[in-house]
Design a protein around this motif. Structure first.
Motif, PDB file in Angstrom:
ATOM      1  N   ASP A  39       0.835  -1.196   0.000  1.00  0.00           N
ATOM      2  CA  ASP A  39       0.000   0.000   0.000  1.00  0.00           C
ATOM      3  C   ASP A  39       0.871   1.247   0.000  1.00  0.00           C
ATOM      4  O   ASP A  39       1.780   1.380   0.822  1.00  0.00           O
ATOM      5  N   CYS A  40       0.603   2.155  -0.916  1.00  0.00           N
ATOM      6  CA  CYS A  40       1.294   3.436  -0.961  1.00  0.00           C
ATOM      7  C   CYS A  40       0.346   4.523  -0.465  1.00  0.00           C
ATOM      8  O   CYS A  40      -0.846   4.495  -0.750  1.00  0.00           O
ATOM      9  N   VAL A  41       0.884   5.463   0.284  1.00  0.00           N
ATOM     10  CA  VAL A  41       0.085   6.546   0.834  1.00  0.00           C
ATOM     11  C   VAL A  41       0.221   7.768  -0.060  1.00  0.00           C
ATOM     12  O   VAL A  41       1.346   8.250  -0.272  1.00  0.00           O
ATOM     13  N   PRO A  42      -0.873   8.287  -0.606  1.00  0.00           N
ATOM     14  CA  PRO A  42      -0.786   9.481  -1.473  1.00  0.00           C
ATOM     15  C   PRO A  42      -0.190  10.660  -0.715  1.00  0.00           C
ATOM     16  O   PRO A  42      -0.455  10.854   0.472  1.00  0.00           O
ATOM     17  N   GLN A  43       0.621  11.447  -1.417  1.00  0.00           N
ATOM     18  CA  GLN A  43       1.236  12.615  -0.822  1.00  0.00           C
ATOM     19  C   GLN A  43       0.184  13.693  -0.562  1.00  0.00           C
ATOM     20  O   GLN A  43      -0.589  14.053  -1.445  1.00  0.00           O
ATOM     21  N   TYR A  44       0.153  14.208   0.647  1.00  0.00           N
ATOM     22  CA  TYR A  44      -0.782  15.279   0.997  1.00  0.00           C
ATOM     23  C   TYR A  44      -0.397  16.537   0.216  1.00  0.00           C
ATOM     24  O   TYR A  44       0.787  16.888   0.133  1.00  0.00           O
ATOM     25  N   GLY A  45      -1.380  17.227  -0.355  1.00  0.00           N
ATOM     26  CA  GLY A  45      -1.053  18.350  -1.227  1.00  0.00           C
ATOM     27  C   GLY A  45      -1.929  19.570  -1.073  1.00  0.00           C
ATOM     28  O   GLY A  45      -2.088  20.331  -2.029  1.00  0.00           O
ATOM     29  N   ILE A  46      -2.489  19.775   0.116  1.00  0.00           N
ATOM     30  CA  ILE A  46      -3.378  20.917   0.314  1.00  0.00           C
ATOM     31  C   ILE A  46      -2.718  21.923   1.261  1.00  0.00           C
ATOM     32  O   ILE A  46      -2.275  21.546   2.355  1.00  0.00           O
ATOM     33  N   GLY A  47      -2.672  23.177   0.864  1.00  0.00           N
ATOM     34  CA  GLY A  47      -2.123  24.208   1.721  1.00  0.00           C
ATOM     35  C   GLY A  47      -0.925  24.916   1.115  1.00  0.00           C
ATOM     36  O   GLY A  47      -0.448  24.587   0.022  1.00  0.00           O
ATOM     37  N   ASP A  48      -0.409  25.899   1.838  1.00  0.00           N
ATOM     38  CA  ASP A  48       0.725  26.701   1.380  1.00  0.00           C
ATOM     39  C   ASP A  48       2.050  26.104   1.844  1.00  0.00           C
ATOM     40  O   ASP A  48       2.101  25.297   2.770  1.00  0.00           O
ATOM     41  N   SER A  49       3.107  26.549   1.183  1.00  0.00           N
ATOM     42  CA  SER A  49       4.475  26.237   1.600  1.00  0.00           C
ATOM     43  C   SER A  49       5.064  27.434   2.328  1.00  0.00           C
ATOM     44  O   SER A  49       4.564  28.557   2.209  1.00  0.00           O
ATOM     45  N   ILE A  50       6.120  27.176   3.071  1.00  0.00           N
ATOM     46  CA  ILE A  50       6.856  28.243   3.766  1.00  0.00           C
ATOM     47  C   ILE A  50       8.256  28.329   3.169  1.00  0.00           C
ATOM     48  O   ILE A  50       8.937  27.306   3.004  1.00  0.00           O
ATOM     49  N   TRP A  51       8.692  29.542   2.853  1.00  0.00           N
ATOM     50  CA  TRP A  51      10.030  29.754   2.290  1.00  0.00           C
ATOM     51  C   TRP A  51      10.803  30.728   3.182  1.00  0.00           C
ATOM     52  O   TRP A  51      10.229  31.639   3.770  1.00  0.00           O
ATOM     53  N   GLN A  52      12.114  30.512   3.240  1.00  0.00           N
ATOM     54  CA  GLN A  52      12.997  31.426   3.971  1.00  0.00           C
ATOM     55  C   GLN A  52      14.237  31.682   3.133  1.00  0.00           C
ATOM     56  O   GLN A  52      14.885  30.747   2.656  1.00  0.00           O
ATOM     57  N   GLN A  53      14.583  32.953   2.935  1.00  0.00           N
ATOM     58  CA  GLN A  53      15.765  33.274   2.150  1.00  0.00           C
ATOM     59  C   GLN A  53      16.947  33.565   3.066  1.00  0.00           C
ATOM     60  O   GLN A  53      16.841  33.520   4.297  1.00  0.00           O
TER      61      GLN A  53
END
Length: 855
Positions: free
Chosen positions: A475-489
């Motif tokens: 069984d493979c678990v689908p990658q969760y894909g809802i919401g924003d990402s956080i970036w830091q420079q």
């Protein structure tokens, strides 16, 4: 004032004793008298004391280096067990070497002016001893590099004439440490004799410590063990600072007189077992008297012990079998026994014994039989020319056809394919588990598993890996894909990026990220992953040079640097442009590599292994030597296993080829690959929580955090809702990982949690810190792997040596993820490379006469 003077003197005495206790690598003897005290690593504070110099002879800056070298030696021994040498240790060595090379003798105090030459000689002696200690320590437990041995001998030769200048001076009282260090490296018999004489005859040195030092040096010099060289081995158990065996009696029992009630044997000992020996002549006859028969039995036992490299003093247990035993005839047994137990120096052993009365023995006419167990010092054994010994070697395992080296995905796929084709195949794995760069562990805090290595697959772009999940019913678990990402420079600014948007810093104007992607597409068009030699060499440069030549914005430059390190674990300055373009193209391009898939891969390794013939996978079997003899090969392991086969598939990272001796040797191109490729510096950390707090409506994050600064460089969500396993997988790479590796265990955990709290912001920082369980794998430190996800090449290397990666060499074929044409550095690539190597071998075997396949 008197108190301050006394205090200074006491502190200097303490510092001296603490420093010279660092004769061996710190920490390998657990019951050392003095712990490592940071105070002794800088003695500048003692200079204010009137008594300063009483012990250090004003050479305090040399003494300060002793504990640092001791710590370095301990680090190298630890790394040796892992089969690696870290950049941190190399940097530490270079720094200590520079300090020694730059050291100069300090000015002399007026009160010691008459001892000027002795003062200078003392500093030089300590300096030479520190050079010897440092260079030997860097080699680990065995100093067998001829260049290093020659350099150390030069230091000894330069130090030796200085002894006469120091001998009768006040500095003579602090000479034991350098003499013990240098003495442990002496191989010339004249210098050993000279040092023995000085330590035995000098009145001012005749203390218990000196006697003990001489005893240790004699044990070291008398041993033929390959470890018997250098300070790291002065008090190693195999040289009897701890006895090989210890006999003891119980005071509550009758005095056993000539034997012992019990014996404890050190685990580092080499055991020799004998079969029962009779008092029988070579022609089969027996002596007439019982006493003579017992004498002959013990003589025969001595011959067997010596053939096994043991002696009388090594015997720990004797078992006698006496026909029709009569206690009144005991003297006929005891007299020969006492002679047997007394060595040539007149010392008598007292092994444990058991007498077993029997009605008769197996051989008609025999009246006495004796067998023994002996324990020698480590690998030590007495020399023999072999004239009195006939060896019966353990027959090698015959893999019949193929031996696969390496139990990662590539090796398992290769072995599976070979067996499926109908050929016998054995797989040798150095570690105690299969799976290579994947490692699944059970959560201690609840249900569910977490994967500390390769995790994601994509059923569209990685069909081979996905097909195996279906084949084995995983069984493979689908990658969760809802919401924003956080970036830091780099300046620390943090912002959110909506799903599907191109990241750019706030208030930065128009992004030139598209320009970067277009430039990469143009460069990729010149890359042929099937023919790496076709790339124009003059165009190859480091990725860093290419980035700077394009005039991208600072953010875009940092983004590209970050992406390179994320993909291969090395910084842009180290990676060749051709290599990274080939790497990206082999994975279907930027969009393919950035696409999300499903996670759950380690079970693929288990599925492949379960599909193979039981008993054909051998763990804890590091391969040390591969010999080719015409159409057959012999593979040797460090645990004594030997395998004969027709073909060998090498499916291990290129950076660990150096652990194997090849005969015939690898081609110059393959050797160049080993010397030039660098494994990625990588770590993966899993934080497990009670709830997936990042999915809350007021937070609305997908679980992806990206930071150029680190330690968290990027992350993905890896939860399994059905098992209430809520986890974030955080990755640390390149320079960030190198810095993170240097922290303590708790320091690494703190750094990760604190950085995650910073990324989510103060409002939700407590949620980020509310960790139920933390697990991480520092792949850079992983034995027999040494890095992840792959090994990189610098500018010009791929076009020059790329095709040599997978070229067969006689009976030797090459797999492993780095040899893949497509998806190199990924699970898919490792599986494809394994099948490609297996296919080469299968086709070659089909062309061979069937008689050639029977070894």
């Amino acid at each position: 004032m008197e108190n301050k003077t006394l205090q200074g003197f006491v502190l200097e005495v303490y510092a001296y004793l603490a420093l010279v206790s660092n004769i061996i690598p710190y920490g390998i003897v657990q019951d050392r008298t003095l712990p490592l005290d940071p105070f002794i690593t800088s003695l500048k504070g003692l200079k204010e004391c009137e008594t300063f110099g009483t012990f250090f002879g004003f050479c305090h800056s040399l003494f300060e280096l002793i504990p640092s070298i001791s710590v370095l030696a301990a680090k190298r021994l630890g790394e040796e067990e892992l089969g690696m040498r870290s950049e941190e240790t190399v940097s530490m060595y270079d720094g200590l070497l520079s300090r020694l090379e730059e050291w100069r003798s300090p000015p002399l105090d007026r009160e010691m002016a008459e001892w000027k030459s002795a003062h200078i000689a003392t500093g030089k002696l300590y300096r030479h001893a520190l050079f010897a200690y440092l260079k030997a320590a860097m080699c680990g437990s065995v100093v067998d590099n001829p260049k290093v041995i020659y350099q150390i001998q030069q230091h000894i030769d330069e130090a030796w004439p200085l002894l006469s200048e120091v001998h009768d001076s006040p500095y003579g009282t602090i000479m034991l440490w350098p003499l013990l260090i240098l003495g442990s490296c002496i191989v010339r018999e004249d210098q050993r004799h000279s040092l023995r004489y000085k330590l035995q005859s000098t009145a001012q040195w005749r203390m218990s410590q000196v006697i003990q030092a001489l005893r240790l040096l004699n044990l070291l010099w008398d041993s033929n063990n390959r470890h018997a060289f250098g300070p790291c081995n002065i008090t190693a158990p195999k040289f009897a600072s701890h006895p090989v065996h210890h006999f003891f009696d119980s005071s509550s029992l009758p005095d056993p007189q000539f034997y012992s009630h019990g014996v404890s044997v050190h685990p580092g000992s080499r055991l020799v077992f004998t079969s029962g020996q009779l008092g029988q002549r070579k022609d089969g006859s027996f002596p007439e008297t019982y006493k003579d028969e017992v004498h002959l039995a013990f003589d025969n036992l001595i011959a067997v012990l010596k053939a096994g490299g043991a002696d009388i003093r090594d015997v720990t247990k004797l078992t006698w079998y006496c026909v029709d035993w009569n206690f009144e005839e005991a003297h006929n047994l005891l007299e020969p026994l006492m002679e047997f137990l007394t060595d040539s120096y007149g010392l008598r052993s007292r092994p444990i014994t058991t007498l077993v009365p029997v009605p008769k023995l197996a051989i008609p006419g025999a009246r006495f039989e004796v067998e023994a167990v002996a324990a020698t010092e480590g690998f030590t054994q007495s020399w023999s020319d072999g004239a009195g010994r006939i060896d019966h070697y353990v027959a090698p395992i015959k893999a019949d056809v193929v031996d696969v080296v390496g139990g990662g995905f590539s090796g398992l796929q290769a072995a599976y394919d070979v067996q499926k084709a109908g050929f016998q195949c054995m797989l040798l794995e150095a570690k105690s588990r299969i799976g290579g760069r994947s490692h699944t562990i059970q959560l201690a805090s609840g249900k569910g598993l977490v994967e500390l290595g390769a995790t994601w697959i994509n059923k569209t772009t990685q069909p081979k890996a996905y097909a195996l999940t279906q084949k084995f019913g995983l069984d493979c678990v689908p990658q969760y894909g809802i919401g924003d990402s956080i970036w830091q420079q780099t300046d620390g600014v943090i912002w959110r990026v909506a799903r599907g948007e191109v990241p750019k810093p706030p208030n930065s104007g128009e992004s030139d990220m598209h320009s970067l992607l277009e430039a990469l597409e143009v460069e990729q068009s010149r890359v042929d992953i099937i023919n790496t030699g076709s790339y124009p060499t003059p165009s190859d440069m480091s990725v860093e040079e290419w980035i700077q030549s394009k005039g991208f914005s600072k953010f875009t430059q940092d983004f590209m640097r970050h992406s390179v390190a994320a993909l291969v674990g090395r910084e842009a300055r180290e990676v060749g442009l051709h290599y990274i373009l080939d790497y990206i193209k082999s994975g279907g391009g930027i969009s393919s590599l950035a696409s999300e898939g499903e996670h759950g891969t380690s079970a693929i390794a288990t599925g492949l292994a379960r599909s193979m013939k039981l008993g054909s996978i051998m763990l804890n079997s590091p391969v040390t030597r591969i010999e080719q003899h015409g159409s057959s090969s012999t593979v040797y392991t460090s645990n004594g296993l030997t395998v004969q086969c027709s073909k060998v598939i090498l499916a291990i990272p290129t950076n660990v080829y150096d652990n194997i001796h090849f005969m015939p040797p690898l081609t110059p191109a393959k050797r160049a690959i080993v010397g030039r490729t660098k494994p990625g510096i990588y770590a993966k950390c899993i934080l497990t929580y009670r709830t997936p707090w990042w999915k809350q409506k007021d937070i609305d994050l997908v679980g992806s955090f990206f930071s150029v600064n680190g330690p968290i460089n990027f992350s993905w969500e890896t939860s399994d809702d059905e098992k209430s396993n809520y986890s974030l997988a955080l990755f640390v790479h390149g320079d960030s990982a190198a810095r993170w590796h240097k922290l303590s265990n708790l320091g690494r955990e703190d750094a990760i949690e604190n950085h995650l709290a910073e990324l989510v912001g103060p409002k939700h920082a407590d949620l980020a810190r509310d960790v139920v369980e933390i697990n991480y794998k520092e792949w850079t430190k992983e034995p027999w792997i040494g890095g992840a996800p792959t090994s990189i090449m610098g500018p010009g290397d791929l076009s020059k040596y790329g095709e040599a990666l997978r070229e067969p060499l006689g009976c030797l074929h090459f797999g492993g993820g780095e040899t893949a044409r497509e998806w190199k550095g990924y699970l898919e690539g490792a599986l494809r490379a394994g099948s490609r190597a297996a296919e080469e071998v299968i086709e070659s075997l089909k062309e061979m006469p069937s008689s050639k396949l029977k070894l």
